[in-house]
Write a protein that holds these residues in place. Structure first.
Motif: not given
Length: 389
Positions: A270, A273-275
């Protein structure tokens, strides 16, 4: 299409099992080291030299394993190495001298290092096909396997001899390999879209730029592994001698670090995927540096434990991302180079901390973990454009 997706899911499960098995067997061996020391009659220095056999065996065989993976396939090499790892863990209790122990640990280390290259290479292929940054989840399985192996080892230490315990690990390892290995051998390594099987099997030529990038990611792995090795060997001593913690509380120090690292890896997909990879590496290295400064220099036990946990969260995803990037650039050879440098860091960390502790103090020596974590962040920041080009 549905069958292909099903194969990828089964492959991910099988690889996850092998990562967990690796951590489980290694931790099971580690918790019996005191009993093996007593059995062999080795002095502390002789035992230290014998234990170097694990790292030496791993480093010696990692580059060879990269070539074997190219020739025979990552799945086949993973299964063979799992069998060797399961068999070799039963050997240490059969020794009665430090020299013999060092010899069998070379074999154990060779199997341990080889399976790490093989299943990390297989995982890199799967990550490329799925196009999701799931590499940290595999390393979380390794961490969970290690925690389970250490916990089980502590439970049975009073009732089973080292020979009985480690032979039990052999049996468990062979059974798990039989079950998960059948899945692995039935599924061909996935090939990213647009890549022919011939291209996939052809050795990748490492030009100067690619080799430099692979070594760069290997240095990030080295900085991370240095911290893991240092905390494994010195965190309890720091808490007990420098902060007057009881032996029981001191033993919790590394557990806090390991638990935080496991949590960090479970949430790593996660986070990536975000950063994205660069910000994850930079943020993780910076977080680990700040956490280790707190852990090393805090005036109280509880502040130091908090620092160890922050360090674990920061370091959690650096090694998986570094190895995955090296593997994507150069296949199994890239994984082997990065892993070899990583093990070099784990090998270097504990003795380097010891020398610096003699020259200065243990808290000062432990700040070198923060320095290398910050170095990893700086490397990731400075090479961000080249790494994504």
């Amino acid at each position: 299409m549905r069958g292909h997706r099903s194969d990828l899911t089964r492959l991910r499960i099988a690889l996850t099992v092998f990562f967990a098995l690796d951590g489980f067997i290694f931790a099971g061996w580690v918790v019996r080291i005191p009993a093996i020391k007593e059995q062999t009659g080795a002095s502390a220095s002789a035992l230290g030299l014998a234990l170097l056999g694990v790292s030496a065996g791993a480093v010696i065989t990692m580059m060879l394993t990269g070539r074997l993976c190219r020739r025979y396939g990552t799945h086949q090499v993973t299964v063979v190495c799992a069998v060797l790892l399961s068999l070799s863990v039963a050997l240490p209790p059969l020794t009665h001298s430090a020299v013999a122990l060092g010899a069998v640990l070379l074999v154990f280390g060779a199997a341990y290092g080889s399976i790490n290259v093989a299943f990390n290479s297989a995982a890199v292929d799967l990550v490329a096909v799925l196009r999701r940054p799931i590499m940290p989840s595999f390393h979380a399985a390794f961490s969970l396997g290690g925690m389970t192996g250490a916990g089980l080892g502590g439970l049975v230490a009073g009732s089973l001899s080292p020979a009985q315990h480690l032979l039990g690990l052999t049996v468990i390892g062979l059974l798990v390999t039989l079950l998960a290995g059948r899945t692995l051998l039935r599924i061909q390594p996935p090939v990213p879209a647009g890549t022919s099987p011939e291209q996939k099997s052809a050795p990748r030529r490492l030009d100067t730029r690619t080799r430099g990038l692979v070594i760069t990611f290997g240095l990030i792995a080295l900085c991370t592994a240095y911290g893991e090795g240092a905390l494994a060997d010195w965190s309890a001593l720091h808490l007990e001698h420098d902060l007057d913690a009881t032996a029981g509380v001191a033993a919790v120090g590394y557990s806090c670090f390991a638990l935080a690292m496991t949590i960090g890896r479970l949430t790593g997909t996660k986070l990536l995927e975000r950063l994205g990879q660069t910000r994850t590496l930079v943020g993780g290295g910076t977080t680990a540096a700040l956490g280790m400064l707190l852990g090393a220099l805090a005036p109280s036990v509880w502040a130091a434990l908090l620092g160890f946990m922050i360090t674990g969260l920061g370091l959690a995803n650096l090694f998986p991302v570094a190895v995955e990037r090296a593997g994507r650039l150069a296949g199994p050879d890239g994984v082997a180079i990065a892993s070899t440098l990583g093990y070099g860091g784990m090998l270097l960390g504990p003795p380097a901390i010891g020398f610096m502790a003699d020259w200065f103090s243990l808290p000062t020596a432990l700040t070198s973990v923060a320095a290398l974590a910050a170095t990893a962040a700086a490397i990731a920041l400075l090479t961000r454009r080249a790494a994504t080009a």
